[in-house]
Write a protein that holds these residues in place. Sequence first.
Motif, PDB file in Angstrom:
ATOM      1  N   LYS A  61      10.304   9.997 -12.895  1.00  0.00           N
ATOM      2  CA  LYS A  61       9.943  11.300 -12.341  1.00  0.00           C
ATOM      3  C   LYS A  61       8.437  11.298 -12.080  1.00  0.00           C
ATOM      4  CE  LYS A  61      13.740  13.730 -14.595  1.00  0.00           C
ATOM      5  NZ  LYS A  61      14.143  14.755 -15.588  1.00  0.00           N
ATOM      6  N   HIS A  62       8.093  10.661 -10.987  1.00  0.00           N
ATOM      7  CA  HIS A  62       6.687  10.442 -10.679  1.00  0.00           C
ATOM      8  C   HIS A  62       6.053  11.674 -10.036  1.00  0.00           C
ATOM      9  CE1 HIS A  62       7.553   5.834 -10.343  1.00  0.00           C
ATOM     10  NE2 HIS A  62       7.660   6.289 -11.563  1.00  0.00           N
ATOM     11  N   LYS A  63       4.731  11.683 -10.066  1.00  0.00           N
ATOM     12  CA  LYS A  63       3.983  12.722  -9.359  1.00  0.00           C
ATOM     13  C   LYS A  63       4.184  12.569  -7.848  1.00  0.00           C
ATOM     14  CE  LYS A  63       0.292  13.124 -12.813  1.00  0.00           C
ATOM     15  NZ  LYS A  63       0.936  12.297 -13.853  1.00  0.00           N
ATOM     16  N   LYS A  64       3.920  13.628  -7.129  1.00  0.00           N
ATOM     17  CA  LYS A  64       4.009  13.599  -5.671  1.00  0.00           C
ATOM     18  C   LYS A  64       2.637  13.282  -5.084  1.00  0.00           C
ATOM     19  CE  LYS A  64       7.881  16.821  -5.023  1.00  0.00           C
ATOM     20  NZ  LYS A  64       8.307  16.925  -6.427  1.00  0.00           N
ATOM     21  N   THR A  65       2.657  12.675  -3.904  1.00  0.00           N
ATOM     22  CA  THR A  65       1.410  12.316  -3.241  1.00  0.00           C
ATOM     23  C   THR A  65       1.129  13.253  -2.067  1.00  0.00           C
ATOM     24  OG1 THR A  65       0.224  10.560  -2.077  1.00  0.00           O
ATOM     25  CG2 THR A  65       2.607  10.646  -1.775  1.00  0.00           C
ATOM     26  N   THR A 122       0.824  -1.212   0.000  1.00  0.00           N
ATOM     27  CA  THR A 122       0.000   0.000   0.000  1.00  0.00           C
ATOM     28  C   THR A 122       0.857   1.261   0.000  1.00  0.00           C
ATOM     29  OG1 THR A 122      -0.147   0.014   2.426  1.00  0.00           O
ATOM     30  CG2 THR A 122      -1.890  -1.125   1.223  1.00  0.00           C
ATOM     31  N   HIS A 123       2.159   1.112  -0.200  1.00  0.00           N
ATOM     32  CA  HIS A 123       3.038   2.283  -0.264  1.00  0.00           C
ATOM     33  C   HIS A 123       2.716   3.089  -1.523  1.00  0.00           C
ATOM     34  CE1 HIS A 123       6.709   4.701  -0.582  1.00  0.00           C
ATOM     35  NE2 HIS A 123       6.931   4.433   0.685  1.00  0.00           N
ATOM     36  N   PRO A 124       2.727   4.424  -1.453  1.00  0.00           N
ATOM     37  CA  PRO A 124       2.342   5.225  -2.627  1.00  0.00           C
ATOM     38  C   PRO A 124       3.208   4.978  -3.856  1.00  0.00           C
ATOM     39  CG  PRO A 124       3.277   6.611  -0.878  1.00  0.00           C
ATOM     40  CD  PRO A 124       3.004   5.278  -0.279  1.00  0.00           C
ATOM     41  N   LYS A 125       4.504   4.717  -3.677  1.00  0.00           N
ATOM     42  CA  LYS A 125       5.370   4.445  -4.826  1.00  0.00           C
ATOM     43  C   LYS A 125       4.954   3.161  -5.539  1.00  0.00           C
ATOM     44  CE  LYS A 125       8.496   7.726  -5.178  1.00  0.00           C
ATOM     45  NZ  LYS A 125       8.587   8.531  -6.428  1.00  0.00           N
ATOM     46  N   VAL A 126       4.639   2.140  -4.747  1.00  0.00           N
ATOM     47  CA  VAL A 126       4.224   0.857  -5.314  1.00  0.00           C
ATOM     48  C   VAL A 126       2.887   0.997  -6.029  1.00  0.00           C
ATOM     49  CG1 VAL A 126       3.548  -1.514  -4.754  1.00  0.00           C
ATOM     50  CG2 VAL A 126       5.518  -0.475  -3.605  1.00  0.00           C
ATOM     51  N   LEU A 127       1.930   1.663  -5.384  1.00  0.00           N
ATOM     52  CA  LEU A 127       0.600   1.818  -5.976  1.00  0.00           C
ATOM     53  C   LEU A 127       0.634   2.691  -7.222  1.00  0.00           C
ATOM     54  CD1 LEU A 127      -1.551   2.224  -2.763  1.00  0.00           C
ATOM     55  CD2 LEU A 127      -1.618   0.328  -4.363  1.00  0.00           C
ATOM     56  N   TYR A 128       1.414   3.762  -7.185  1.00  0.00           N
ATOM     57  CA  TYR A 128       1.477   4.660  -8.334  1.00  0.00           C
ATOM     58  C   TYR A 128       2.023   3.921  -9.549  1.00  0.00           C
ATOM     59  CZ  TYR A 128       2.390   8.798 -11.172  1.00  0.00           C
ATOM     60  OH  TYR A 128       2.393   9.727 -12.190  1.00  0.00           O
ATOM     61  N   PHE A 151      -8.970   3.148   1.038  1.00  0.00           N
ATOM     62  CA  PHE A 151      -8.478   4.505   1.222  1.00  0.00           C
ATOM     63  C   PHE A 151      -7.922   4.984  -0.111  1.00  0.00           C
ATOM     64  CE2 PHE A 151      -4.602   2.171   1.605  1.00  0.00           C
ATOM     65  CZ  PHE A 151      -3.559   3.040   1.326  1.00  0.00           C
ATOM     66  N   TYR A 152      -7.489   6.236  -0.172  1.00  0.00           N
ATOM     67  CA  TYR A 152      -7.119   6.842  -1.448  1.00  0.00           C
ATOM     68  C   TYR A 152      -5.799   7.593  -1.341  1.00  0.00           C
ATOM     69  CZ  TYR A 152     -12.028   5.969  -2.440  1.00  0.00           C
ATOM     70  OH  TYR A 152     -13.239   5.373  -2.611  1.00  0.00           O
ATOM     71  N   TYR A 153      -5.108   7.655  -2.490  1.00  0.00           N
ATOM     72  CA  TYR A 153      -3.984   8.569  -2.658  1.00  0.00           C
ATOM     73  C   TYR A 153      -4.363   9.585  -3.729  1.00  0.00           C
ATOM     74  CZ  TYR A 153      -0.694   5.633  -0.019  1.00  0.00           C
ATOM     75  OH  TYR A 153      -0.042   4.942   0.964  1.00  0.00           O
ATOM     76  N   ILE A 154      -3.930  10.817  -3.539  1.00  0.00           N
ATOM     77  CA  ILE A 154      -4.074  11.841  -4.579  1.00  0.00           C
ATOM     78  C   ILE A 154      -2.672  12.260  -4.986  1.00  0.00           C
ATOM     79  CG2 ILE A 154      -4.886  14.164  -5.123  1.00  0.00           C
ATOM     80  CD1 ILE A 154      -7.185  13.771  -3.191  1.00  0.00           C
ATOM     81  N   PHE A 155      -2.343  12.042  -6.256  1.00  0.00           N
ATOM     82  CA  PHE A 155      -1.030  12.382  -6.802  1.00  0.00           C
ATOM     83  C   PHE A 155      -1.156  13.600  -7.711  1.00  0.00           C
ATOM     84  CE2 PHE A 155      -0.731   7.918  -5.759  1.00  0.00           C
ATOM     85  CZ  PHE A 155       0.574   7.762  -5.302  1.00  0.00           C
ATOM     86  N   ALA A 156      -0.086  14.381  -7.791  1.00  0.00           N
ATOM     87  CA  ALA A 156      -0.107  15.566  -8.652  1.00  0.00           C
ATOM     88  C   ALA A 156       1.324  15.990  -8.979  1.00  0.00           C
ATOM     89  CB  ALA A 156      -0.837  16.711  -7.968  1.00  0.00           C
ATOM     90  N   ASN A 157       1.477  16.695 -10.096  1.00  0.00           N
ATOM     91  CA  ASN A 157       2.742  17.366 -10.398  1.00  0.00           C
ATOM     92  C   ASN A 157       2.815  18.616  -9.526  1.00  0.00           C
ATOM     93  OD1 ASN A 157       3.587  15.557 -12.390  1.00  0.00           O
ATOM     94  ND2 ASN A 157       2.384  16.596 -13.962  1.00  0.00           N
ATOM     95  N   ALA A 158       3.901  18.772  -8.805  1.00  0.00           N
ATOM     96  CA  ALA A 158       4.038  19.925  -7.916  1.00  0.00           C
ATOM     97  C   ALA A 158       5.497  20.100  -7.521  1.00  0.00           C
ATOM     98  CB  ALA A 158       3.189  19.738  -6.658  1.00  0.00           C
ATOM     99  N   ASP A 159       5.908  21.346  -7.336  1.00  0.00           N
ATOM    100  CA  ASP A 159       7.254  21.606  -6.828  1.00  0.00           C
ATOM    101  C   ASP A 159       7.365  21.103  -5.391  1.00  0.00           C
ATOM    102  OD1 ASP A 159       8.021  22.793  -9.209  1.00  0.00           O
ATOM    103  OD2 ASP A 159       7.304  24.767  -8.576  1.00  0.00           O
ATOM    104  N   LYS A 160       6.310  21.331  -4.618  1.00  0.00           N
ATOM    105  CA  LYS A 160       6.233  20.787  -3.272  1.00  0.00           C
ATOM    106  C   LYS A 160       4.766  20.695  -2.872  1.00  0.00           C
ATOM    107  CE  LYS A 160       6.550  25.117  -0.668  1.00  0.00           C
ATOM    108  NZ  LYS A 160       7.246  25.829   0.434  1.00  0.00           N
TER     109      LYS A 160
END
Length: 707
Positions: A571-575, A435-441, A682-691
């Motif tokens: 270069k993945h999106k951030k969660t 369920t880690h965000p890197k694995v799920l993404y 549960f949910y993750y929300i990923f997006a392109n963002a500087d931070k």
Amino acid sequence: MYEGRTKKFKDTIHGYIDIPNVIVSNIIDTEQFQRLKFIEQTSMRSLYPAARHDRFIHSLGVYWLGKQAFTYFRQNSQQVLSESEKEILSDAWWNKQELLFSLSCLLHDCAHAPFSHTLENMYVLRKQKIKTRDAFKLKSGNIIAELDYCLLQECQNDARFESDFLKDDKKSFQYNGVGAPHEKMSSYSVITKYKEAIRKIAKQFDVEDITDEDFVFIVRMITGCVYKESDFEKSIKNCIISMLNSSAIDVDGLDYIVRDAYMSGIDNFNIDYQRLLSSFSLIPVEVFENKKADKANLDGIWLKGTQLHIECFTAESISGKLIIDGLNETDEKNIKGIDCNAAIAQGTCSTKLEDEIQIQGDIRSGTVQIEESCKLYGSEFTGTVKWGRKIYTEQQGGFCGNKPCEYILGYDKKALSIIDGTIEARNHEYLWVYTHPKVLYYSHYLQCELLRDSAKYLCCRINNKEFGKEKLTFDCRQCEYYKKGSSKDKNVEDDFLLYVIGYGTYFEEGKHNSLSSDICKKLQKLGFIFRQTCDDDLNSLFKRIYIENKQMKNLKSDKIDSEFTEFFSRKHKKTLWKSFVEYDNFLKMCKQNFQAKDVVPRFCEDTVSKAETKDNNYARPDIKSQNIFKEYGLTDVVVIKSSVKTKELNPHETFIRFADQTLRLCDIFRKENRKAKISKDFYYIFANADKIPPYEELTEMVGKLDI
């Protein structure tokens, strides 16, 4: 048994694995089995780069554990079975089951989809209406997965297997076969491609002729499809099935728990699986059908499915889960130990697993349906056991003094600590790795989206007359190909997806065709040929499309350019949060700030439910929501649905054998000492963002998203 030469495979986990040469030459050294070397075992490499292990070595490991488990199980059984039962199960019978079981262990993943479980649902994209067999018909829909249908046909339309295999999915109002898609596909491959190989192997092992029923038994073991109506022999076979595929502990699960932890580097648990395997044991069971009783003692453990028709019933204590239906007001007052106002309604008493109730005074009406095993003490019963199964004990006499008719799988007391440690190790991986965000993404979104983009790209190459003349946008609903042949409830790329993952190549010629022969020829002419696809094939496809798309310059697909760059560069999106624990805490903050804890899950669920594809749990929000995210520096947002599902051995259905008695796990461990089982979305929300903005700003943003 086999006396020929063997081949040794050196395994990091189990040491040397000995496999007879006849099995190596007829199964392991085949194209389909060798393909497993190029199928990743897990999706955790995006998080743990060292987790470089595949389905090939996992299959050998399961075979090796299966051989040991069966040896112990056979030895332990001889201490439990009566002399007359031992005569029924001859050495020849045991030798045959051992061979069938070990080959099932070896072949249980032989047709696994690429990318571990990422593409699991791709095997069942196509649905087919069944018009000719009444057994499949429902009042509405009449549909079954094509794979289920083909598997049943190859099982010679075995009526008993069909009844056990098909289950009514009340949520989707259709029949579904027991087992995961890759298990059904592997079963289909075994029964269509390895029949002769298995017969050759059997001759070398001096095993009597392998029948169609034996091949169906292999399918049952791989899919976990037990015999629902069993007798003595079938109950032993159900125990064998459970050793490979069960909801509890099996050799498949044992190998991946130990192997995944060691190969990834998260080797936090040392599981003494040899001791666990040596504990597999038979638990004798009495079987009753339409058994009349007059003031009989029912003390002991009754198994789920038991049905009692009450004329007079009392008990000092009942622990477990049951439903007593048809109570009158007087009977209701005699039941103590639960919240009667909540639990008894309209003449029905329903207990939970942890409930312990007493019947003070006689109940003189109603029926009992045992939902999970129940332990009765101080009981007296007059009525009829319509159908029931009870753990056999030598001490009981009278009404419950029948000799055992069936057996179930249990464990010896020496394995108690190992059982607990095995479940804890499994849950650690599911809670903090899968369920880690890197694995799920990477697995739930990026690989799936790239595969769909690739299928659309191939479709455009073949069917879009303007391909290479105008910008590639994948606006499928404007395409003549979509308008001509695709229905509204199907994505235009689905057939191309099945072609890419090599779905049709598992079937005999003419049994399955996802694409017209004309389109297949055009794709093959362009060099797009797929056969029993593996990870390398898909990665190569992604690279080729990535390059071809770039060469189109200003006509290229921006979507392919962006997503494929993410895949190859990482270069993945951030969660917005990094674990389900942070997710829960964020929801608490939202509730504190604007009394709306459920805004995020409602928004995410609404977004995912509107996704065009239902085979994957991800989607992009609508334009209005994307604009709100942009205000906070978050662009190209993706919502991914996940699930935390820890596992716990059912404490009422796990049986531990002591020297002179059988106990349930819940009778050994007090309730307060057991860890709670977790099952939640549960949910993750990923997006392109500087931070990522601080939580204070995110809660403010969530308020604007309220649907």
